[in-house]
Design a protein around this motif. Structure first.
Motif, PDB file in Angstrom:
ATOM      1  N   PHE A  58       0.863  -1.188   0.000  1.00  0.00           N
ATOM      2  CA  PHE A  58       0.000   0.000   0.000  1.00  0.00           C
ATOM      3  C   PHE A  58       0.895   1.232   0.000  1.00  0.00           C
ATOM      4  N   LEU A  59       0.693   2.093  -1.000  1.00  0.00           N
ATOM      5  CA  LEU A  59       1.553   3.243  -1.223  1.00  0.00           C
ATOM      6  C   LEU A  59       0.932   4.527  -0.699  1.00  0.00           C
ATOM      7  N   LEU A  60       1.746   5.334  -0.018  1.00  0.00           N
ATOM      8  CA  LEU A  60       1.404   6.716   0.312  1.00  0.00           C
ATOM      9  C   LEU A  60       2.614   7.551  -0.070  1.00  0.00           C
ATOM     10  N   SER A  61       2.470   8.326  -1.133  1.00  0.00           N
ATOM     11  CA  SER A  61       3.591   9.091  -1.677  1.00  0.00           C
ATOM     12  C   SER A  61       3.267  10.577  -1.634  1.00  0.00           C
ATOM     13  N   PRO A  62       4.215  11.439  -1.241  1.00  0.00           N
ATOM     14  CA  PRO A  62       3.939  12.877  -1.139  1.00  0.00           C
ATOM     15  C   PRO A  62       3.903  13.557  -2.495  1.00  0.00           C
ATOM     16  N   PHE A  63       3.429  14.792  -2.487  1.00  0.00           N
ATOM     17  CA  PHE A  63       3.461  15.600  -3.705  1.00  0.00           C
ATOM     18  C   PHE A  63       4.903  15.777  -4.167  1.00  0.00           C
ATOM     19  N   GLN A  64       5.792  16.075  -3.221  1.00  0.00           N
ATOM     20  CA  GLN A  64       7.217  16.220  -3.524  1.00  0.00           C
ATOM     21  C   GLN A  64       8.013  15.178  -2.738  1.00  0.00           C
ATOM     22  N   LEU A  65       8.642  14.257  -3.446  1.00  0.00           N
ATOM     23  CA  LEU A  65       9.495  13.274  -2.790  1.00  0.00           C
ATOM     24  C   LEU A  65      10.859  13.891  -2.506  1.00  0.00           C
ATOM     25  N   THR A  66      11.312  13.752  -1.260  1.00  0.00           N
ATOM     26  CA  THR A  66      12.644  14.200  -0.879  1.00  0.00           C
ATOM     27  C   THR A  66      13.256  13.137   0.032  1.00  0.00           C
ATOM     28  N   HIS A  67      14.538  13.304   0.345  1.00  0.00           N
ATOM     29  CA  HIS A  67      15.189  12.359   1.250  1.00  0.00           C
ATOM     30  C   HIS A  67      14.587  12.446   2.653  1.00  0.00           C
ATOM     31  N   THR A  68      14.090  13.619   3.005  1.00  0.00           N
ATOM     32  CA  THR A  68      13.475  13.774   4.329  1.00  0.00           C
ATOM     33  C   THR A  68      11.986  13.432   4.322  1.00  0.00           C
ATOM     34  N   ARG A  69      11.369  13.380   3.139  1.00  0.00           N
ATOM     35  CA  ARG A  69       9.971  12.971   3.041  1.00  0.00           C
ATOM     36  C   ARG A  69       9.822  12.005   1.870  1.00  0.00           C
ATOM     37  N   PRO A  70      10.221  10.760   2.080  1.00  0.00           N
ATOM     38  CA  PRO A  70      10.111   9.759   1.019  1.00  0.00           C
ATOM     39  C   PRO A  70       8.687   9.233   0.881  1.00  0.00           C
ATOM     40  N   GLN A 310       7.964  26.862  -4.680  1.00  0.00           N
ATOM     41  CA  GLN A 310       8.553  28.130  -4.241  1.00  0.00           C
ATOM     42  C   GLN A 310       7.510  29.130  -3.759  1.00  0.00           C
ATOM     43  N   THR A 311       6.262  29.006  -4.226  1.00  0.00           N
ATOM     44  CA  THR A 311       5.282  30.077  -4.046  1.00  0.00           C
ATOM     45  C   THR A 311       4.174  29.747  -3.066  1.00  0.00           C
ATOM     46  N   GLU A 312       3.694  28.511  -3.034  1.00  0.00           N
ATOM     47  CA  GLU A 312       2.636  28.181  -2.079  1.00  0.00           C
ATOM     48  C   GLU A 312       3.156  28.354  -0.661  1.00  0.00           C
ATOM     49  N   PRO A 313       2.368  28.963   0.226  1.00  0.00           N
ATOM     50  CA  PRO A 313       2.840  29.257   1.579  1.00  0.00           C
ATOM     51  C   PRO A 313       2.802  28.070   2.535  1.00  0.00           C
ATOM     52  N   HIS A 314       2.301  26.930   2.099  1.00  0.00           N
ATOM     53  CA  HIS A 314       2.216  25.754   2.966  1.00  0.00           C
ATOM     54  C   HIS A 314       2.860  24.566   2.274  1.00  0.00           C
ATOM     55  N   ASP A 315       3.144  23.540   3.053  1.00  0.00           N
ATOM     56  CA  ASP A 315       3.682  22.285   2.532  1.00  0.00           C
ATOM     57  C   ASP A 315       2.512  21.351   2.249  1.00  0.00           C
ATOM     58  N   ARG A 316       2.413  20.857   1.025  1.00  0.00           N
ATOM     59  CA  ARG A 316       1.310  19.951   0.679  1.00  0.00           C
ATOM     60  C   ARG A 316       1.429  18.587   1.372  1.00  0.00           C
ATOM     61  N   LEU A 317       2.613  18.215   1.809  1.00  0.00           N
ATOM     62  CA  LEU A 317       2.832  16.903   2.423  1.00  0.00           C
ATOM     63  C   LEU A 317       2.336  15.807   1.482  1.00  0.00           C
ATOM     64  N   PHE A 318       1.360  15.017   1.920  1.00  0.00           N
ATOM     65  CA  PHE A 318       0.886  13.909   1.094  1.00  0.00           C
ATOM     66  C   PHE A 318      -0.372  14.261   0.301  1.00  0.00           C
ATOM     67  N   TYR A 319      -0.875  15.477   0.474  1.00  0.00           N
ATOM     68  CA  TYR A 319      -1.976  15.941  -0.376  1.00  0.00           C
ATOM     69  C   TYR A 319      -1.478  16.073  -1.816  1.00  0.00           C
ATOM     70  N   SER A 320      -2.271  15.611  -2.745  1.00  0.00           N
ATOM     71  CA  SER A 320      -1.993  15.600  -4.190  1.00  0.00           C
ATOM     72  C   SER A 320      -0.838  14.684  -4.561  1.00  0.00           C
ATOM     73  N   GLY A 321      -0.464  13.795  -3.620  1.00  0.00           N
ATOM     74  CA  GLY A 321       0.462  12.721  -3.942  1.00  0.00           C
ATOM     75  C   GLY A 321      -0.303  11.510  -4.460  1.00  0.00           C
ATOM     76  N   ILE A 322       0.230  10.313  -4.194  1.00  0.00           N
ATOM     77  CA  ILE A 322      -0.378   9.082  -4.697  1.00  0.00           C
ATOM     78  C   ILE A 322      -0.706   8.173  -3.525  1.00  0.00           C
ATOM     79  N   ILE A 323      -1.868   7.536  -3.587  1.00  0.00           N
ATOM     80  CA  ILE A 323      -2.285   6.622  -2.523  1.00  0.00           C
ATOM     81  C   ILE A 323      -2.991   5.421  -3.135  1.00  0.00           C
TER      82      ILE A 323
END
Length: 382
Positions: A58-70, A310-323
């Motif tokens: 079962f996958l939960l992937s963020p909008f932006q994958l990084t080493h700190t948020r895989p 660069q422009t959105e004032p919040h971190d999307r985290l796992f919103y608009s990622g893949i699940i």
């Protein structure tokens, strides 16, 4: 959807406060909950979507994958369908992990005070959204982008009796057309969502994805079909991108749409893409190209992606990622994580966004995000 026995209801809720990795989900037009759970330990961490090749879980992937948020992949040590099978699986699991039953004795947990003075008012949220909108609309009018997707978040206090599983069941009952999910790991926290958008589904050689864009509210129980030029253009951009991407990996492409599709109290323009995929060992490569689609990002894709970060004032985290569920040798059902919320303590952070074109207005786009957030708000208020 019926509710499981109280002891198992409390047990699943308690998992969201423990070092347990699990996902409970229900696919559209079914009444069958599916539990995916690890026996113990941390989930598989992935720094790129290509690393999903030949993996199952079962996958939960963020909008932006990084080493700190895989991306995280919950190992399918336990997979159970429907409440009776889930009950049996949990019975067997608790005999192996008897300490997991202890949190039930103190359920529900004591309510912590939520300092609402630290949470922005709706007026303040709209002011911030309008200011960010102005930074998005300018490069669109200058034709630097064809489309951008602006999202926002909103923190809502939870009532004392809040139950993650009850919220999941209410979403299942209210939104039969959507994929409903309750997912928790210690590293991601708890996410509950109700999404209408497939990013990749299929088995063997038969595969499916969609272009979903454009939004209008339902008119009672009547689906509106009078789509504006803005909505039609937005959907066409998404469809064009997905069409080109699918052709790189698949063959025998067929399309259905665009047509009006209902999702809760909203309707969207939708096009189905069906195609043949002979090699299922590289689904990660397909996802890498599809994500993020213009429905959650913009065009040109890479430039829009960087601008949003660069422009959105919040971190999307796992919103608009893949699940969703991934199995290259079986059935895969992966969705874009929309209409979702992140549960932390006694608050839930709701997320929503919308496509911005040069003729968009801040007021109409704000209202669209309000309507989308109501998908989760309405469940929380029950």
């Amino acid at each position: 959807m019926k509710t499981p026995e109280t002891i198992y209801h409390h047990l699943i809720d308690s998992f969201t406060r423990q070092e347990v990795c699990f996902a409970l989900y229900r696919l559209p037009w079914t009444d069958e909950p599916i539990l995916v759970m690890q026996e113990e330990g941390s989930p598989i961490l992935l720094n790129s979507l290509e690393e999903l090749n030949q993996r199952k879980g079962f996958l939960l992937s963020p909008f932006q994958l990084t080493h700190t948020r895989p991306a995280i992949l919950i190992r399918p040590d336990i997979v159970a369908h429907d409440w009776e099978e889930i009950k049996q699986a949990l019975q067997e699991w608790t005999t192996r992990h008897p300490a997991s039953m202890n949190p039930i004795q103190s359920f529900p947990k004591e309510k912590e005070e939520v300092d609402t003075t630290l949470q922005p008012s709706e007026k303040e949220e709209k002011e911030q959204y309008t200011e960010t909108f102005s930074r998005f609309i300018l490069p669109l009018k200058e034709k630097l982008f064809r489309k951008l997707v602006l999202s926002r978040s909103s923190v809502q206090p939870l009532h004392e009796a809040f139950s993650p599983l009850t919220t999941f069941i209410q979403a299942c009952n209210n939104y039969p057309r959507m994929m409903i999910s309750l997912c928790h790991t210690p590293s991601t926290g708890t996410w509950i969502g109700s999404t209408p958008e497939i990013i990749l589904s299929g088995h063997e050689e038969e595969w499916h994805t969609v272009a979903l864009a454009g939004t209008m509210p339902m008119q009672g129980e009547v689906m509106p079909t009078d789509w504006s030029k803005k909505n039609k253009e937005e959907q066409a951009f998404v469809g064009e991108y997905i069409r080109k991407t699918v052709k790189r990996f698949g063959s025998k492409l067929t399309e259905k749409g665009p047509y009006t599709a209902r999702a809760g109290q909203l309707v969207h323009l939708k096009t189905d893409f069906h195609f043949c995929l002979k090699d299922t060992n590289h689904l990660g490569n397909v996802l890498q190209e599809l994500h993020p689609t213009p429905a959650v990002c913009g065009l040109p894709k890479e430039e829009a992606y960087r601008f949003i970060l660069q422009t959105e004032p919040h971190d999307r985290l796992f919103y608009s990622g893949i699940i969703g569920w991934m199995d290259p040798q079986g059935d895969t059902t992966l969705y874009v994580n929309l209409r979702c919320m992140h549960v932390e303590g006694n608050t839930a952070t709701l997320y929503a966004g919308g496509g911005i074109l040069p003729d968009s207005t801040a007021d109409s786009e704000w209202e669209e995000t309000q309507q989308k957030m109501n998908t989760m708000r309405n469940i929380l208020s029950i």
